[in-house]
Scaffold this active site. Structure first.
Site, short mmCIF file in Angstrom:
data_model
loop_
_atom_site.label_atom_id
_atom_site.label_comp_id
_atom_site.label_asym_id
_atom_site.label_seq_id
_atom_site.Cartn_x
_atom_site.Cartn_y
_atom_site.Cartn_z
N ARG A 211 0.85 -1.20 0.00
CA ARG A 211 0.00 0.00 0.00
C ARG A 211 0.88 1.25 0.00
O ARG A 211 0.59 2.24 -0.67
CB ARG A 211 -0.87 0.03 1.25
CG ARG A 211 -1.94 -1.03 1.25
CD ARG A 211 -2.81 -0.88 2.49
NE ARG A 211 -3.71 -2.01 2.58
CZ ARG A 211 -3.79 -2.84 3.63
NH1 ARG A 211 -3.04 -2.65 4.68
NH2 ARG A 211 -4.62 -3.85 3.61
N ALA A 276 -20.65 -1.50 -4.21
CA ALA A 276 -20.82 -2.91 -3.85
C ALA A 276 -21.21 -3.67 -5.12
O ALA A 276 -22.37 -3.71 -5.49
CB ALA A 276 -21.90 -3.06 -2.78
N ASP A 297 -6.68 -7.18 -6.05
CA ASP A 297 -6.23 -7.99 -4.90
C ASP A 297 -7.33 -8.97 -4.51
O ASP A 297 -7.95 -8.84 -3.45
CB ASP A 297 -5.88 -7.05 -3.73
CG ASP A 297 -5.31 -7.82 -2.54
OD1 ASP A 297 -4.78 -8.92 -2.74
OD2 ASP A 297 -5.41 -7.31 -1.40
N CYS A 337 -2.99 -14.20 -3.48
CA CYS A 337 -2.65 -14.65 -2.12
C CYS A 337 -2.88 -16.15 -1.97
O CYS A 337 -2.94 -16.66 -0.86
CB CYS A 337 -3.43 -13.85 -1.08
SG CYS A 337 -5.21 -14.04 -1.23
#
Ligand code: SAH
Length: 393
Positions: A211, A276, A297, A337
């Site tokens: 970040r 959203a 991400d 990840c």
């Protein structure tokens, strides 16, 4: 000495190299009374003591805690926690403007099955193994013995991390202390951490350094933070001088957390808007060249090896949409990840997405997990976060 497990002939080899897992297929036999979560002492076929660990039913049968006969008691946990703290102190993560960091990263801190994140004076602890679950009170005590009164509250949150077949009655509750404040600080930016209902321990501390790097690229850019969760990348982009920042997550709860966090740091700042929405839909519908800094991400697309093929297709499709739409001279921060996807496989998925777009792309940075998520050199499986920063012409 604890209950005994004897390995098959030759199966001690990886343990002699300090790999911390004993697979069920490596076990010859053990005491009849061994139960899920028990402490066990592991011996080679010829009777040499290898060390102590937590037993569990499943493919990884023992997670080793020692490679000698040291007892696993409060003093043991205190020592491991102090060792872990010393690493974080040397990283300079405990400052007035930064009080959120990972104190224990499982195997990376020689405590397989345990994760502890610190937010101010509260430790949020997750057990991934029955053995750590049974040790929770001991560990919580040991946490309060750390120097300088570092930890005053210990919140235990293992409802989603323990193997469900173990029927352990996992709890989400304070073991020590109670609610204090839920506002923590990362590199001078404030954020609410919802450890009660949020994902993982409530915040993704593992993106802190990435970040910070993004902040440096944000000046005057139009930023899309895709899969924003609590908005971490967004408020760094705003501090970095972005022209506008759009945060997207399919979870409405995540979007409201993001809005709250942006308000905490930049009240009434009109540059930020949150949506959203599903990522793939948003990328399909967004205008060409609308953004010149995009963050992707996503959650782990492959939780297990069996899902690898589909995960790689997922990464390729997702990145292809970004390459197709990002403005010329744009910068893409793209991550995976998934532990099951290695660095090479992830790069290949991203590279084929780039080729598909026929654009010229350069690698500016190759990113990974931060130093408070260390990798035990004997357990390379601990490497999970991979990222690329790409310049797209
Ligand atoms: N970047 C975040 C962490 C992302 S975690 C940070 O810095 O903290 C992954 C997020 O992706 C979760 O918040 C989850 O709600 C969201 N997500 C999962 N599937 C999605 C989808 N199809 N579209 C948009 N968001 C999705």
């Amino acid at each position: 000495m604890y209950k005994k497990i004897i390995l098959k002939k030759g199966k001690e080899e990886s343990l002699q190299r300090f790999h911390p897992w004993v697979f069920s297929g490596a076990i010859s036999h053990g005491d009849d009374t061994i139960e899920e979560g028990d402490l066990v002492t592991v011996f080679s076929h010829n009777g040499t003591l290898i060390g102590n660990g937590h037993y569990q039913i499943g493919s990884i049968a023992v997670r080793m805690l020692t490679f000698d006969d040291t007892a696993i008691d409060c003093a043991f946990f205190e020592q491991r926690l102090r060792d872990a703290l010393r690493v974080r102190q040397s990283l300079g993560l405990m400052r007035d403007d930064n009080n959120a960091f990972r104190l224990v990263h499982g195997e990376g801190d020689f405590l397989p099955g345990l994760v502890i994140d610190i937010y101010g004076n509260t430790a949020v602890m997750q057990a991934h193994s029955p053995g750590m679950h049974f040790s929770r009170d001991l560990i919580a005590q040991a946490l309060t013995h750390l120097p300088d009164n570092l930890v005053r509250n210990v919140y235990y949150k293992s409802e989603t991390t323990l193997p469900y077949k173990a029927h352990l009655d996992p709890q989400n509750d304070y073991i020590i202390g109670s609610y204090d404040t839920d506002v923590a600080m990362e590199n001078g930016l404030k954020f609410h951490v919802d450890w009660l209902k949020g994902q993982k321990t409530g915040f993704f501390v593992d993106q802190r350094e990435n970040r910070r790097l993004l902040e440096q690229y944000s000046k005057d850019r139009k930023v899309l933070n895709m899969f924003c969760y609590t908005g971490g990348f967004s408020f760094y982009a705003m501090r970095g001088g972005a022209q506008l920042v759009h945060s997207v997550d399919s979870s409405a709860k995540a979007i409201s957390l993001t809005n709250e966090n942006v308000r905490l740091n930049f009240p009434d700042d009109p540059r930020h808007e949150a949506f959203a929405e599903d990522a793939f839909k948003f990328l399909d519908n967004m205008a060409q060249d609308a953004y010149d800094l995009i963050i992707l991400d996503p959650p782990a697309f492959a939780k297990h090896k069996s899902a690898l093929r589909n995960a790689l297709i997922g990464y390729r499709k997702l990145n292809a949409k970004a390459f197709e739409k990002i403005a010329p001279g744009g910068i893409l921060f793209t991550f995976s990840c998934s532990q099951a996807v290695n660095k090479e496989q992830f790069r290949l998925a991203v590279f084929s997405a780039a080729a598909q777009s026929r654009r010229r792309v350069r690698i500016l940075h190759q990113l990974s997990q931060p130093a408070d998520h260390p990798i035990n050199i004997y357990h390379p499986e601990g490497e999970y976060l991979k990222g690329l920063v790409l310049y797209v012409e």
